[in-house]
Design an enzyme around this catalytic site. Structure first.
Site, short mmCIF file in Angstrom:
data_model
loop_
_atom_site.label_atom_id
_atom_site.label_comp_id
_atom_site.label_asym_id
_atom_site.label_seq_id
_atom_site.Cartn_x
_atom_site.Cartn_y
_atom_site.Cartn_z
N ASP A 52 0.86 -1.17 0.00
CA ASP A 52 0.00 0.00 0.00
C ASP A 52 0.90 1.22 0.00
O ASP A 52 2.05 1.15 0.44
CB ASP A 52 -0.80 0.06 1.30
CG ASP A 52 -1.95 -0.92 1.29
OD1 ASP A 52 -2.35 -1.32 0.20
OD2 ASP A 52 -2.41 -1.27 2.38
N ASP A 59 -4.83 -3.25 5.16
CA ASP A 59 -5.24 -2.80 6.48
C ASP A 59 -6.74 -2.95 6.73
O ASP A 59 -7.16 -3.10 7.86
CB ASP A 59 -4.79 -1.35 6.71
CG ASP A 59 -5.09 -0.46 5.51
OD1 ASP A 59 -5.99 -0.80 4.73
OD2 ASP A 59 -4.42 0.58 5.36
N ASP A 97 -9.47 -6.13 2.69
CA ASP A 97 -8.17 -6.62 2.22
C ASP A 97 -7.95 -8.07 2.63
O ASP A 97 -7.02 -8.72 2.13
CB ASP A 97 -7.03 -5.77 2.82
CG ASP A 97 -6.94 -4.40 2.19
OD1 ASP A 97 -7.38 -4.26 1.04
OD2 ASP A 97 -6.44 -3.46 2.84
P1 ATP Z 1 -3.55 2.91 0.39
O1 ATP Z 1 -2.48 3.58 -0.36
O2 ATP Z 1 -3.10 2.49 1.74
O3 ATP Z 1 -4.28 1.86 -0.36
P2 ATP Z 1 -5.08 5.20 0.04
O4 ATP Z 1 -5.13 6.22 1.09
O5 ATP Z 1 -4.25 5.43 -1.13
O6 ATP Z 1 -4.67 3.91 0.76
P3 ATP Z 1 -7.87 5.16 0.24
O7 ATP Z 1 -7.72 5.39 1.69
O8 ATP Z 1 -8.79 4.11 -0.24
O9 ATP Z 1 -6.51 4.84 -0.44
O10 ATP Z 1 -8.24 6.55 -0.39
C1 ATP Z 1 -8.58 6.70 -1.75
C2 ATP Z 1 -9.15 8.07 -1.99
O11 ATP Z 1 -10.32 8.21 -1.19
C3 ATP Z 1 -8.22 9.19 -1.57
O12 ATP Z 1 -7.43 9.59 -2.65
C4 ATP Z 1 -9.18 10.28 -1.18
O13 ATP Z 1 -9.55 11.04 -2.30
C5 ATP Z 1 -10.40 9.53 -0.69
N1 ATP Z 1 -10.43 9.47 0.77
C6 ATP Z 1 -9.49 9.00 1.58
N2 ATP Z 1 -9.86 9.09 2.87
C7 ATP Z 1 -11.09 9.66 2.87
C8 ATP Z 1 -12.02 10.00 3.90
N3 ATP Z 1 -11.78 9.80 5.18
N4 ATP Z 1 -13.19 10.55 3.52
C9 ATP Z 1 -13.47 10.76 2.24
N5 ATP Z 1 -12.64 10.45 1.24
C10 ATP Z 1 -11.46 9.91 1.53
#
Ligand code: ATP
Length: 900
Positions: free
Chosen positions: A335, A638, A642
């Site tokens: 990730d 996480d 997953d």
């Molecule tokens: P990883 O790299 O660990 O897979 P990530 O942070 O890249 O995780 P997600 O957490 O699924 O992936 O987030 C994807 C998108 O969702 C982010 O780019 C953001 O735009 C949106 N996002 C993330 N957290 C939130 C939240 N708490 N509320 C609303 N939208 C969110």
């Protein structure tokens, strides 16, 4: 009010309305006070099930005798007693007993190492105490605690739900039913069976979707799961496929050796005309010499220490076979957020209709200002900033605290960054949340990538706030908010501004809102179909971890491919990936993966190193495609979703901090610090464990081989036995508790991360090791038989010749131990001789024991030894040094051949 354990379980909480449950338990929505919580903890005890009792010492001791070699020894002891050989008989019995004691101690050590690690994985729970959300060890949850549940959590105690939003719980642990059950807060009939009590969430079950709050009604053994199985299942056995394979090999070898001993006995009696009793001792000696009885224990210790070393480097092993798999990992899928990056989010840029603001300040401290084109601006002049900040603050589940001079976030760091931003804009968090209280929400899930909340102001007007990935949010926006008015969306402006930010590695989050009917009280997906006005987009920085950048480079040098999988935008992923040296030539998105046939995907995954806008189900497809290509895959994760990918991967890696319990349970390994560098460290340790197993085997087997060959050679040649059976027992026992263990502590070799991963089909005992075992066995025979014959030829007594033979064998082993510290790398340098304390200490022990064996009168009587003079020791030392040099030369030749 006192609620003792029996009362806890007798009350039919599912039959009472939520409010009454709170009253009964002297609790309220804000949770217990800290004092009350600690009082209840004293009263009810920790929230855990009692551990299953371990086997008693006597049972463990008795278990040590369940072994073919011990049967042989006990039978020999009986026969020696019948023949009135009392000294031999007592030595054999003594050795058997000492061996059992050593076995119990070693087993205990290995188990303690594993226990220490298990304790590092104790689950946590989120509770409200004094109105504030706190993460505490699940063991400290008490009746009356208000517990918060989110998807991926393991329910920490039996809870009566007081709030539930689309909560789905998988209760297989309790009811055996693996289909998740939808929960709500309505009380049910008193007679309802556990599986149908929708208003309860039971300890040990798993939240697979939604959010909820519940008040703990039973903890520890008073819970439903406590009634069913009031004991934590016994500890896993220290076992891996490799250990099982070696144990099986050991058993087969034992039977083969016993057969060989019988044949030798018959040969000696019939062909060489030895006496029955002499040949009996020779055959017993042969069996004792050849069976590597100490090896399984040594291998277990190597494994247990390896696991302990990994834990010290923040990689906690949940399932032992992972240790072996780690050594042969060829691809690590990681990730991005939190593993490769720091997960310390800061909003650094804000895009609104027609404007771009830069935000100053670092970390979560709400200090900093706003600027346009490098010019500082005041928030008052730009009401859109306030509106955006307010929306970000309301559509938010995190909290921000000032603890010990540091600003810390409880909850999602992305949301924490928004709270900091709102505070920078001068918004008061408590005031805003009271002015526009939340009526309902759709929680963030990585599959839909947005979160929405429903609020009503003091006049009862309803509003929906939405925040999420720009693609998701823009899809439902029909307007943009500019100067307090809704205007048509300028798609081109937003796309350009967002692309610029994403290309600089910023994570993007769009925020929108729309009014709704005052009467609306619930929010669901049908409310997300359109009509929103876009307020703005946050560009959030999450810097890469420096140590992760180095670790990715190490992995590449070690022939391991690294793939980054993220839910973020393609351009963000590309920019961050480039910082890690990952190829951005081909970046695949989640939808690309969906559209590909399995064959296309198999081809694509070999090239692509960055995967963006990917959801958990894409991770599963990636693992499958990589495995179909013959790769050994480590995959991080996480969230609860997953879990399938983690289970499928050869090494599923869960995050210890931000990971859910569901992910941890599905994983083979948990990272205490969520850091990619710890995966690389675990791979290095995994390779080291495998090396150390090889080193131990290649050290132990030639000793057995050498001893056995000495006896066989003597019988074939019709000689007196150069080493008696009790002397062989002595050598085996002494080396098992000293030299053989030293290699378990070997640190990683310097080149361990510069060679390609081990192939899974490679047998532990490969051609090289078999050769080495045979070669060194012959050197040992040459030394000990040579000394025996030479001493006799010089007119020494048989006892003196035997004492020389035994000491030559042990000296050979001491020098060979230095050879074995490095399988192929040279040992003849200062480091090779002095670096390892365990090696030096074990040699010191063995030398002292050999001095006793040779000079102490009692030992002389028991083992039939005599004192040796100084010149004899010089000759023995010379033999050891010669053996060392010969093996080092063999290594040199192998290295040369490898280079060619
Ligand atoms: P990883 O790299 O660990 O897979 P990530 O942070 O890249 O995780 P997600 O957490 O699924 O992936 O987030 C994807 C998108 O969702 C982010 O780019 C953001 O735009 C949106 N996002 C993330 N957290 C939130 C939240 N708490 N509320 C609303 N939208 C969110």
């Amino acid at each position: 009010m006192n609620i003792d354990a029996t009362a806890q379980s007798k009350t039919e909480w599912h039959n009472l309305p939520a409010q009454e449950v709170l009253r009964e338990l002297n609790a309220d929505h804000a949770g217990l006070t800290l004092d009350e919580a600690s009082r209840r903890l004293q009263q009810h005890g920790p929230n855990r099930l009692p551990a299953a009792p371990r086997d008693s010492l006597a049972v463990r001791f008795a278990r040590q005798f369940d072994n073919a070699l011990i049967y042989v020894l006990l039978a020999s002891a009986a026969i020696t007693a019948l023949l009135n050989h009392w000294v031999d008989c007592s030595v054999i019995v003594g050795v058997v007993l000492i061996n059992a004691v050593i076995g119990v101690i070693q087993e205990g050590k290995a188990e303690r190492a594993m226990d220490a690690i298990r304790n590092m994985l104790s689950p946590t729970a989120t509770v409200l105490r004094e109105g504030r959300r706190r993460e505490i060890p699940a063991e400290q949850v008490v009746p009356g605690d208000v517990v918060l549940l989110a998807s991926g959590d393991k329910v920490p105690a039996d809870l009566r739900l007081i709030e539930a939003r689309q909560l789905r719980v998988e209760e297989a642990a309790l009811t055996g039913e693996s289909e998740a059950v939808e929960k709500n807060i309505a009380a049910v009939n008193a007679k309802t069976v556990v599986a149908d009590r929708r208003c309860m969430a039971y300890s040990g079950t798993l939240v697979v979707y939604g959010q909820a709050r519940g008040v703990a009604v039973a903890t520890g053994s008073a819970t439903e799961i406590g009634h069913i199985s009031s004991l934590i299942s016994a500890v896993d056995r220290l076992e891996t496929p490799l250990l099982r394979q070696m144990t099986r090999f050991g058993q087969q070898l034992t039977w083969a050796i016993l057969l060989l001993a019988v044949l030798t006995f018959l040969f000696g009696v019939w062909v060489r005309s030895y006496g029955w009793s002499e040949m009996f001792f020779a055959a017993v000696g042969l069996a004792v010499a050849a069976i590597p009885e100490g090896l399984p224990a040594i291998m277990t210790i190597v494994l247990a220490f390896g696991v302990q070393r990994m834990a010290r480097r923040n990689a906690i092993i949940r399932r032992l076979p992972a240790v072996e798999a780690l050594g042969s990992v060829t691809v690590i899928c990681s990730d991005k957020t939190g593993t490769l990056t720091r997960n310390e989010m800061t909003v650094q840029r804000i895009i609104t209709a027609g404007k771009t603001f830069e935000v100053s300040g670092s970390g979560y401290a709400p200090r900093g200002g706003f600027a346009i084109d490098g010019r500082e601006v005041s928030v008052g002049t730009y009401p859109e900033l306030l509106e955006l900040g307010r929306a970000a603050l309301l559509c938010n589940d995190a909290t921000l605290h000032h603890d010990d001079g540091e600003w810390v976030v409880e909850g999602d760091p992305t949301e924490g960054a928004l709270l900091t931003l709102a505070a920078k804009a001068g918004l008061d968090l408590t005031f805003e949340r009271e002015a526009l209280p939340r009526t309902d929400l759709i929680p963030f899930e990585s599959q839909h990538r947005f979160m929405a909340t429903l609020h009503h102001d003091m006049e009862g007007h309803g509003f929906i706030f939405l925040k999420g990935a720009p693609e998701q949010v823009m899809e439902v926006c029909v307007a943009e908010r500019a100067d307090g008015e809704d205007k048509p969306l300028h798609h081109a402006w937003w796309q350009q501004a967002m692309q610029d930010a994403a290309r600089q590695g910023f994570r993007l989050l769009a925020v929108a809102m729309r009014p709704t009917a005052d009467t609306q009280r619930n929010l669901d997906f049908t409310d997300m179909r359109g009509g929103f006005a876009l307020l703005g987009v946050f560009a959030i920085a999450d810097p890469p971890r420096d140590e992760a950048i180095r670790a990715v480079a190490h992995c590449k040098a070690a022939g391991i491919h690294v793939k980054m999988i993220t839910g973020d935008h393609l351009d963000t992923a590309r920019a961050i990936g480039a910082r890690f040296g990952l190829s951005s030539e081909r970046v695949l998105s989640g939808s690309d993966i969906e559209q590909m046939s399995p064959d296309e995907l198999r081809r694509a995954v070999t090239e692509a190193e960055i995967f963006a806008r990917a959801s958990p189900e894409h991770k599963l497809a990636l693992v499958q495609a990589l495995q179909a290509n013959g790769e050994v895959v480590a995959m991080t994760g996480d969230g609860v979703n997953d879990a399938p990918a983690l289970k499928r991967a050869d090494v599923g890696v869960a995050m210890g901090r931000k990971g859910t319990e569901a992910a941890k349970e599905a994983a083979e390994m948990v990272l205490a610090d969520d850091n990619f560098a710890s995966i690389a460290a675990a791979v290095e340790e995994g390779r080291t464990v495998y090396d150390n197993l090889k080193k131990s085997i290649v050290f132990v087997l030639p000793t057995n081989g050498g001893e056995a060959a000495v006896i066989i050679a003597a019988i074939l040649l019709g000689l007196t036995l150069p080493i008696t059976p009790v002397q062989i027992l002595w050598v085996n026992m002494v080396t098992a508790i000293t030299l053989s263990l030293a290699l378990a502590f070997e640190p990683p070799e310097s080149g361990v991360m510069r060679r390609p991963p081990r192939s899974t089909s490679e047998p532990l005992l490969n051609g090289f090791l078999l050769w080495r075992i045979l070669f060194v066995s012959l050197l040992m025979v040459a030394g000990s038989l040579g000394f025996f014959l030479w001493e006799q030829a010089r007119g020494a007594s048989i006892e003196a010749a035997r004492t020389m033979a035994v000491n030559a064998l042990v000296m050979g082993e001491i020098f060979y131990l230095f050879n074995c510290r490095f399988l192929l790398a040279p040992s003849w340098n200062w480091r090779g001789f002095t670096q390892s304390r365990p090696v030096l200490v074990s040699i010191l022990c063995v030398v002292s024991l050999q001095a006793l064996f040779t000079y102490a009168p009692l030992f002389q009587k028991m083992f039939g030894t005599v004192a040796l003079d100084g010149a004899a020791w010089w000759r023995i030392l010379l033999f050891g040094a010669l053996l060392f040099v010969i093996v080092e030369t063999e290594k040199l030749l192998f290295r040369r051949r490898q280079r060619r």
